[in-house]
Design an enzyme around this catalytic site. Structure first.
Site, PDB file in Angstrom:
ATOM      1  N   GLU A 174      -7.538   2.476 -13.172  1.00 23.95           N
ATOM      2  CA  GLU A 174      -6.764   3.524 -12.380  1.00 23.95           C
ATOM      3  C   GLU A 174      -5.497   3.985 -12.732  1.00 23.95           C
ATOM      4  O   GLU A 174      -5.720   4.594 -12.619  1.00 23.95           O
ATOM      5  CB  GLU A 174      -6.154   3.038 -11.169  1.00 23.95           C
ATOM      6  CG  GLU A 174      -7.716   1.920 -10.176  1.00 23.95           C
ATOM      7  CD  GLU A 174      -8.012   0.587 -10.268  1.00 23.95           C
ATOM      8  OE1 GLU A 174      -7.027   0.233 -10.997  1.00 23.95           O
ATOM      9  OE2 GLU A 174      -9.218   0.069  -9.919  1.00 23.95           O
ATOM     10  N   PHE A 230      -9.746   2.282  -2.918  1.00 26.45           N
ATOM     11  CA  PHE A 230      -7.951   1.969  -2.191  1.00 26.45           C
ATOM     12  C   PHE A 230      -6.777   2.833  -2.698  1.00 26.45           C
ATOM     13  O   PHE A 230      -6.310   2.726  -4.323  1.00 26.45           O
ATOM     14  CB  PHE A 230      -8.115   0.576  -1.650  1.00 26.45           C
ATOM     15  CG  PHE A 230      -9.117  -0.274  -1.450  1.00 26.45           C
ATOM     16  CD1 PHE A 230      -9.078  -0.053  -0.252  1.00 26.45           C
ATOM     17  CD2 PHE A 230      -9.982  -0.476  -2.387  1.00 26.45           C
ATOM     18  CE1 PHE A 230     -10.525  -0.518   0.027  1.00 26.45           C
ATOM     19  CE2 PHE A 230     -11.062  -0.913  -2.001  1.00 26.45           C
ATOM     20  CZ  PHE A 230     -12.065  -0.815  -0.788  1.00 26.45           C
ATOM     21  N   ASP A 264      -4.049   1.839  -1.401  1.00 26.13           N
ATOM     22  CA  ASP A 264      -3.110   1.350  -2.140  1.00 26.13           C
ATOM     23  C   ASP A 264      -2.878   0.746  -3.565  1.00 26.13           C
ATOM     24  O   ASP A 264      -1.863   0.505  -3.888  1.00 26.13           O
ATOM     25  CB  ASP A 264      -3.509  -0.844  -1.554  1.00 26.13           C
ATOM     26  CG  ASP A 264      -4.088  -1.099  -0.180  1.00 26.13           C
ATOM     27  OD1 ASP A 264      -3.649  -1.279   0.454  1.00 26.13           O
ATOM     28  OD2 ASP A 264      -4.913   0.121   0.242  1.00 26.13           O
ATOM     29  N   PHE A 265      -4.060   1.088  -3.909  1.00 28.31           N
ATOM     30  CA  PHE A 265      -3.955   1.099  -6.385  1.00 28.31           C
ATOM     31  C   PHE A 265      -3.195   1.823  -6.763  1.00 28.31           C
ATOM     32  O   PHE A 265      -2.956   1.580  -7.887  1.00 28.31           O
ATOM     33  CB  PHE A 265      -5.623   1.134  -6.466  1.00 28.31           C
ATOM     34  CG  PHE A 265      -6.354   0.080  -5.866  1.00 28.31           C
ATOM     35  CD1 PHE A 265      -6.182  -1.226  -5.519  1.00 28.31           C
ATOM     36  CD2 PHE A 265      -7.950   0.093  -6.725  1.00 28.31           C
ATOM     37  CE1 PHE A 265      -7.282  -1.929  -5.086  1.00 28.31           C
ATOM     38  CE2 PHE A 265      -8.597  -0.909  -5.340  1.00 28.31           C
ATOM     39  CZ  PHE A 265      -8.338  -1.771  -4.780  1.00 28.31           C
ATOM     40  N   HIS A 301      -5.561  -3.994   0.722  1.00 26.79           N
ATOM     41  CA  HIS A 301      -6.608  -2.914   0.856  1.00 26.79           C
ATOM     42  C   HIS A 301      -6.888  -2.325   2.273  1.00 26.79           C
ATOM     43  O   HIS A 301      -7.732  -1.805   2.597  1.00 26.79           O
ATOM     44  CB  HIS A 301      -7.900  -3.921   0.465  1.00 26.79           C
ATOM     45  CG  HIS A 301      -8.881  -3.791  -0.499  1.00 26.79           C
ATOM     46  ND1 HIS A 301      -7.858  -5.337  -1.400  1.00 26.79           N
ATOM     47  CD2 HIS A 301      -9.164  -3.052  -2.332  1.00 26.79           C
ATOM     48  CE1 HIS A 301      -8.204  -5.442  -2.718  1.00 26.79           C
ATOM     49  NE2 HIS A 301      -9.588  -4.229  -3.178  1.00 26.79           N
TER      50      HIS A 301
END
Lengths: 322, 336
Positions: B71, B94, B96-97, B140
């Site tokens: 990422e 996501f 979140d990443f 997630h």
């Protein structure tokens, strides 16, 4: 190797190295006056790397740089007056006084920016390389990273991506012996950055970064490979940082007499002069030095006299539109 | 006009922009899928939840770029590509990443233009899923758009319907600034009427999804639908509500919010980004500082507790704001 470059090219290379030297040594003096805001990181001792790399590049090729970015900027063609004004925080600066020493950039010259984040350039450079590959314009991109930056995870991710996508990019690792105030021997596990990059599946070599010709030759081959679809290359350039990590760093990690020895025995400009002795008279190079000194004098004079950015610039250029 | 899901509307937007502009490329994990596997010419995934499925078949590997699981380099590469002439649509999968990938946005793309004196731009879209309610647990399910919106230089978009998703995404791809495009995973299968041709919805213009006189309810993403449900129930008891979906957090349509508050004098802000320092607190501060005289009662915040998102559906239901909680907050404001 010396013979592959004609005299004009050699003079041009020397002029760039001389410009970097004069710019940095003058900044060392100017910083002592207290008139330069913020942090500056000087590149003296590593001139042969920036110039050896950028002499292989076209204006349309991109480089991404480090916090120690003045040398890369000059080598890629950024305006010295604009850079000096930027370092002094003036509106006439290349970034209008909003970036400073650590963020000198000029995309019109293919300079994607000095970078305050250690290891910041490689992922941006693979992006520039992706643009070149996608638009099929034959461009290449180069990232500069230090031995300290070679420990950052994002640098590894960028190298892996470059191999996976076969991007036209060259990872230059400037190993100047120290990451901030910590030695390469301590901080770089394995003590060989080329082994890291070769592990990602790209040709990786180590060269003498104080020798313009060694750097030039290695980069020339890497650029040819990149331009012809052969993918990335990594080059570790061994060199020395003459000044502290930042101006004001007392350098307590240095051996006694270390810097004096570097200036005497590892001066990239002297090494260059020795190698071209048969083709170029010392007086011609002296003349370049004198011209460059006058140019930097003038840049300082103009930067000091220039206006600070007006208050309305505080809010300008956060967005293209908002 | 045809009936499309939120997921299809997003793909529609990307495909149409890719047809119009050769510099638009898609970058991300498994955008094709199957590289190096045993079915070399199959579009195996099209994004992990299939949102971009079909793009590789139409545009090929040069413009639908499969990356490793990396990422940080996806976002950094997209930032560098955006500064040098492409319009990347990068997928973070996501949101979140962002925790492993934020430098390319936070320190690089968002700051290029300002730090370089107005001489650079980074027309980049980062797509990613947000939202709880899927039992996807703590890494997630988050909605970190409030963090993105706090960064000068970024724009932040949170579409709540298929129609908005397509129009806002086309506007985001055409925008010259970096945009964080937050897709609510709960909404992917939601259906709605979507024009077939390309269209844009300007960033910074809120949408009134209900109009009323008594209470202003402000919500984003899937919670817009919870707010609508609450408003519909309240209407049966004669309590009518404005429901405002800002659609973009940065820029934020302050005018629409303040106009509604001026008319109702009562506000419920519902959000799932954060119990502290979140989207709701930002809007509450806006109303308190610029609309204080309009208020007839304290601002009500309907938020999750200050905990990670729990896994078990039993706990996640307690965690997530819903129509009942919104309705209760509105009734409290009405003293009923």
């Amino acid at each position: 190797m010396v013979m592959q470059l004609d005299k004009d090219q050699l003079l041009q290379a020397y002029r760039k190295m001389s410009e970097i030297r004069a710019f940095e040594e003058r900044l060392h003096e100017e910083n002592a006056t207290g008139d330069i805001p913020g942090f500056i990181h000087l590149y003296t001792g590593e001139e042969a790397i920036a110039v050896g790399v950028c002499q292989n590049l076209l204006p349309t090729d991109y480089i991404g740089s480090t916090h120690r970015g003045h040398g890369h900027s000059i080598a890629k063609g950024c305006d010295i007056h604009g850079m000096m004004a930027e370092v002094f925080g003036k509106d006439a600066g290349v970034c209008r006084g909003k970036g400073g020493s650590m963020h000198i950039a000029d995309l019109s010259k293919g300079m994607l920016g000095a970078n305050g984040i250690v290891g910041g350039a490689p992922s941006l450079a693979i992006g520039a390389a992706l643009t070149a590959k996608t638009l099929k314009n034959g461009g290449v991109a180069v990232s500069f990273t230090g031995d300290g930056g070679s420990n950052q995870g994002l640098v590894f991710e960028a190298m892996n991506m470059a191999t996976v996508l076969q991007l036209p990019v060259i990872f230059i690792f400037e190993n100047n012996g120290y990451g901030e105030g910590t030695g390469f021997d301590y901080a770089v596990g394995g003590r060989d950055i080329t082994k890291r990059s070769s592990g990602f599946g790209m040709p990786s070599i180590r060269v003498d970064g104080t020798d313009f010709f060694a750097v030039y030759e290695a980069v020339s081959e890497a650029v040819d490979r990149a331009r012809t679809g052969g993918g990335p290359t990594s080059i570790e350039c061994m060199a020395y940082r003459w000044h502290g990590h930042f101006e004001g760093d007392p350098g307590l990690y240095r051996a006694k007499g270390e810097v004096a020895g570097l200036r005497k025995n590892h001066d990239p400009l002297k090494i260059f002069r020795d190698k071209v002795r048969d083709q170029i008279k010392a007086s011609e190079l002296d003349k370049i030095d004198a011209e460059v000194t006058a140019q930097v004098d003038d840049a300082v004079k103009q930067a000091r006299a220039a206006a600070y950015p007006p208050a309305e610039n505080l809010l300008a250029d956060v967005y293209v539109s908002y | 006009m045809s009936t499309k899901s939120y997921r299809e509307a997003i793909k529609d937007a990307i495909a149409q922009e890719m047809r119009l502009d050769d510099t638009v490329v898609v970058i991300g994990e498994d955008q094709r899928g199957g590289h190096g596997g045993h079915q070399p010419e199959v579009e195996a995934l099209g994004g992990v939840l299939g949102v971009t499925k079909g793009l590789w078949t139409e545009f090929g590997s040069e413009r639908v770029i499969d990356t490793p699981i990396t990422e940080s380099a996806i976002i950094g590469m997209a930032a560098g590509a955006a500064a040098t002439g492409l319009r990347p649509v990068a997928e973070l999968m996501f949101m979140d990443f962002f925790g492993v990938a934020f430098d390319g946005i936070y320190n690089q793309a968002a700051k290029f233009r300002y730090m370089f004196g107005g001489k650079a731009k980074a027309p980049l879209v980062v797509r990613g899923m947000v939202g709880a309610g899927f039992s996807a647990a703590g890494q997630h399910s988050q909605s970190p758009y409030h963090i993105f919106a706090s960064v000068p230089g970024l724009k932040v978009v949170c579409p709540s319907t298929p129609y908005d998703a397509k129009g806002l995404l086309i506007a985001s791809i055409r925008d010259d600034d970096p945009v964080m495009f937050c897709e609510n995973k709960i909404l992917y299968d939601m259906k709605g009427e979507v024009p077939d041709e390309p269209y844009t919805i300007p960033l910074g213009v809120a949408n009134y999804t209900r109009e009323g006189e008594d209470v202003t309810i402000i919500a984003l993403g899937s919670l817009v639908h919870q707010a609508n449900a609450a408003a519909d129930r309240l209407a049966k008891d004669g309590i009518t509500c404005d429901v405002i979906d800002p659609r973009t957090i940065s820029p934020l349509d302050e005018t629409a919010i303040l106009e509604s508050v001026a008319a109702t004098g009562r506000v419920v802000i519902v959000d799932e980004s954060a119990a502290r320092c979140g989207f709701a607190h930002d809007v509450a501060a806006l109303i308190a500082s610029k609309g204080f005289d309009y208020l007839r009662a304290p601002i009500e915040l309907v938020l999750p507790p200050h905990t990670p998102v729990p896994f078990s559906p039993a706990l996640e239901k307690l965690w997530l704001p819903d129509a009942a909680k919104i309705e209760a907050a509105a009734r409290k404001l009405m003293g009923a």
